[in-house]
Design an enzyme around this catalytic site. Sequence first.
Site, PDB file in Angstrom:
ATOM      1  N   CYS A  23      -6.488  -9.537   2.131  1.00 32.93           N
ATOM      2  CA  CYS A  23      -6.244  -8.272   2.817  1.00 32.93           C
ATOM      3  C   CYS A  23      -6.575  -8.462   4.296  1.00 32.93           C
ATOM      4  CB  CYS A  23      -7.107  -7.169   2.207  1.00 32.93           C
ATOM      5  SG  CYS A  23      -6.724  -5.533   2.865  1.00 32.93           S
TER       6      CYS A  23
ATOM      7  N   CYS B 293      -2.663  -2.949  -1.958  1.00 30.03           N
ATOM      8  CA  CYS B 293      -3.356  -3.259  -0.708  1.00 30.03           C
ATOM      9  C   CYS B 293      -4.405  -2.203  -0.386  1.00 30.03           C
ATOM     10  CB  CYS B 293      -2.390  -3.400   0.460  1.00 30.03           C
ATOM     11  SG  CYS B 293      -3.217  -4.091   1.916  1.00 30.03           S
TER      12      CYS B 293
END
Length: 565
Positions: free
Chosen positions: A487, A307
């Site tokens: 994201c 991430c």
Amino acid sequence: MDPRRIDDRLSVSPQITAADVAELKRLGFRAIICNRPDGEGADQPTFDEIEAAAKAVGLATRYLPIASGIVLDGDADDFALALGELPGPVLAYCRSGTRSATLWSLSQAGRRPLPQILAAAKAAGYDMNGVARRIANGGRTPTDVADARYDILIVGAGAAGIAVAASLRARSETHSIAVIDPADIHYYQPGWTMVGGGVFEPQITARTMGSLIPDGVTWIKAAVAAFEPKDDAVILDGCRVVKYGRLVVCPGLKLDWGRVKGLEETLGRNGVTSNYRYDLAPYTWQLVQSLQRGRAIFTQPPMPIKCAGAPQKAMYLSADAWNRRGVLDDIDIHFCNAGGVLFGVKDYVPALMTYVSAYHASLDFFHNLVAVDGPARQATFEVKAPETEAKTVTMDFDFLHVCPPQTAPDFIRVSPLADAAGWVDVDQATLRHKTYDNIWSLGDVMNAPNAKTAAAARKQAPVVAENVIADIQSRSPAAQYDGYGSCPLTVERGKIVLAEFGYGGALKPSFPRWLIDGTKPSRLAWLLKERMLPPIYWKAMLRGREWLAKPEKIQAVPQPPKTAG
């Protein structure tokens, strides 16, 4: 805490915490041996934390870290030496206790009869029959005889592992499937950013592993030591052998805290925190609430990391909280990024820059964190911009949020499955291994050039499941992965920039632009992140329900018409 007696001198245990040490003292232990390397798990205290607690109550300690499943004869000798030098009784621990029991068993070879070693380990709850085979074969674990065999074997029970197990089970109830993972707890790691921002309580991001393993799938609670792909075999902790027809590899990645000098010694104190660890995310929020003025630094290491937006998400949510409290003008915010851009997909950068400006944050590009002095509240960075000479810069801080360097797990990097950089080497479309036709990989550990996110694993799991079943049925690969990743960039409490993209940075929105324009901050995207994504994770992704994740079929390549002649 679960001490298991081996003999009068030694007990072994799964992972302990600093809070357990005083109880160990009360139980009569006089020394502790740690056999688990720091950074192996997201909920794992460092050895320095255990050592500090031990010193406080007068217990001796020894750090003998053993990479998961990789116990060498020399390690056993070191363990025997430590047992001889430390005051007893001694508690040795690792993730599950198996490595410690293996070290003891190997160290006793030639000193005790083999049946006595096996009986002592078995009484403590550890099966050392594989170790017995290794001892009998002069230190080598033979793979011609297996302790178990499955049609499909999955290594890793994180987001990718359980999702692919569920997707496979949904496609076939006739094939035997097993998942290998030593962890007792499964974490919804995307929620830790929200914990660090004071939105979620940490406990809602954790569930017992046993409650999530799909029905009909066997859970092998062990760590992998090595792969023998030429023999279709995996060697586990304790030298057990499991064979497979098809193998799926998805153990996640390793948080390499030790690569930053001084970081492990100060995590969780001195204003140093990280949302990348379950027990530290609440400390992030505690620090955010208490900070009134000073300098706050947020770091991002070189790629790849899981991430890639998480380090700046922590910055945005913290800055938003300071702004709401009216102290933002008194806090000097720095985002120290080892890379040269704020976000890798340029379409989302304008919206993010609006928040960077609103929070008066300084963007310090090409700043790679290399050392932390917690008591002195100083962070040292190597600064190396293109075509410039590298230098080091030390910055004072009152608050330091660290994103640790990240690598493939040790047992992957040294395996035949890895590429030169240590990641599992796959075809980026089919996710099939480039060398071994009966092996696939997904999630953070494989080398396809996509973002390492849970959303990516959600898309990859049906692709792998479809292709594994096609292979079992002697068909060509049936599905392809387009590099999708998502994201949700939490730019303030209540708004998100929903970045969705595929290979090459191509935008891959899941919703029509009139509903959610991912390039702009959105209240609806926040509701998706806060209210919808957790139940989608627990109740859909991990149960094989492929809502918005149906695999993309491989289109047959049209053949040119045949001509006469």
